[in-house]
Design an enzyme around this catalytic site. Structure first.
Site, PDB file in Angstrom:
ATOM      1  N   SER A 238     -49.307 -21.416   2.537  1.00  0.00           N
ATOM      2  CA  SER A 238     -49.397 -22.850   2.317  1.00  0.00           C
ATOM      3  C   SER A 238     -50.855 -23.296   2.435  1.00  0.00           C
ATOM      4  O   SER A 238     -51.701 -22.843   1.672  1.00  0.00           O
ATOM      5  CB  SER A 238     -48.490 -23.587   3.302  1.00  0.00           C
ATOM      6  OG  SER A 238     -48.294 -24.925   2.901  1.00  0.00           O
TER       7      SER A 238
ATOM      8  N   LYS B 199     -44.802 -49.318   0.577  1.00  0.00           N
ATOM      9  CA  LYS B 199     -45.497 -49.104   1.844  1.00  0.00           C
ATOM     10  C   LYS B 199     -44.695 -48.169   2.739  1.00  0.00           C
ATOM     11  O   LYS B 199     -45.248 -47.372   3.479  1.00  0.00           O
ATOM     12  CB  LYS B 199     -45.726 -50.450   2.549  1.00  0.00           C
ATOM     13  CG  LYS B 199     -46.443 -50.333   3.890  1.00  0.00           C
ATOM     14  CD  LYS B 199     -47.814 -49.694   3.726  1.00  0.00           C
ATOM     15  CE  LYS B 199     -48.535 -49.579   5.066  1.00  0.00           C
ATOM     16  NZ  LYS B 199     -49.837 -48.920   4.921  1.00  0.00           N
TER      17      LYS B 199
END
Length: 341
Positions: free
Chosen positions: A169, A221
């Protein structure tokens, strides 16, 4: 009984005195630490050629008899004197860095200073070797760590990344920047994917008639929350953000390793070194010890490590954290009987 009372009183006074001294020490360290910002650390440099030479000489002392050892030392001294007299060309330099990555890529704080230091004198004739170990972590943290390594590539200095255990990763995001990636046969590589997960306890709160208000300004948001009610629209946006991040990740890896079939390997899968070589995720199979010992024959090796000076509070906290980590690891190992293979 009177003796015990006197002893208890003495013990209480002693404990109080020790506690007072500790409080004073912490307060003194705090005062000294005020105004001391970042950059108060120290760059430590170890000449690894001396390390390898010491290992070799120690083995010779144990194996060879005294006469043969004495003769060997004379030959070495004569060769060194002749090389100095002939003024042989200086060996190329190889700078060794270590990165042991946690989820926040905290080692980046040291890496950035180490790279700044070596770039002040390294040339294209030199080499930088990064011994990397990381299973990945936060996107922005490993993005910064990768950007630090990119400075080496941009300076035209050869960068070799050695992976002995794992570079997955975010760890592979760093590794792919190397001009050359060397992996141990059973190291773990890949995991070019993105994952995010969080629990949601909204139904539990609702069951107990507990309201949790989420107020936002901006349509996205908040997409998914732990306590609020998640919507299909929020999930779709969250997934969209993951896909965008994944595409950026794939593009980043493809930029530095164009030989990869990026769509084939960017599935979030991991491979052991032997299989990773076949996927072109790594270039050679070798341990970092083997590579550095071989390079020490023809280059001057310098290991760099930048260490920040820690306050008393930080040292105490670090010691407590390490102790807790060891306890957790010991408990985990016993629970699963170390059957990780």
């Amino acid at each position: 009984m009177e003796f015990l009372m006197e002893y208890a009183g003495f013990l209480a006074k002693t404990v109080t005195l020790v506690a007072a001294i500790l409080v004073l020490l912490v307060a003194f360290a705090s005062v000294r630490g005020r105004g001391r910002g970042k950059g108060s650390g120290q760059l430590n440099v170890v000449h690894l050629n001396d390390f390898y030479k010491t290992l070799h000489q120690r083995l010779e002392q144990a194996v060879l008899d005294k006469d043969l050892l004495k003769q060997q030392r004379k030959v070495e001294a004569k060769a060194a004197k002749l090389a100095k007299k002939q003024g042989l060309a200086a060996k190329p330099r190889l700078f060794v860095l270590d990165f042991d990555g946690d989820i926040k890529a905290s080692a980046t704080d040291s890496l950035r200073h180490e790279i700044t230091a070596l770039l002040s004198m390294a040339t294209a004739a030199d080499e930088v070797v990064l011994r990397l170990e990381s299973g990945g972590g936060m996107v922005h943290s490993y993005g910064l760590a990768s950007s630090q390594l990119a400075r080496v590539r941009q300076a035209g200095i050869p960068l070799t990344v050695c992976v002995d255990k794992v570079a997955a990763s975010g760890g592979y995001m760093m590794a792919c920047i190397g001009n050359r990636i060397i992996s141990a046969p059973f190291a773990i590589l890949g995991s070019i994917g993105v994952v995010a997960q969080l629990p949601n306890v909204h139904r539990l709160l609702k069951k107990h008639e507990i309201d949790f208000e989420v107020l936002t300004a901006g349509e996205y948001k908040r997409t998914l929350t732990v306590f609020g009610e998640n919507t299909d629209k929020g999930r779709e946006k969250f997934q969209e953000d993951l896909e965008i991040t994944h595409e950026l990740f794939k593009g980043f890896v493809a930029r530095y390793r164009p030989q990869l079939n990026i769509d084939e390997i960017a599935t979030g899968e991991v491979w052991l070194g032997l299989a990773a070589q076949g996927k072109l995720l790594v270039d050679d199979l070798q341990t970092s010890d083997e590579y550095l010992a071989e390079r020490a024959k023809s280059a001057e090796l310098y290991q760099l490590h930048y260490a920040e000076k820690k306050s008393l509070q930080e040292r105490v906290g670090l010691a407590a954290s390490l102790t807790l980590d060891r306890l957790i690891l010991s408990w985990w190992s016993r629970l699963y009987q170390q059957r990780f293979w």
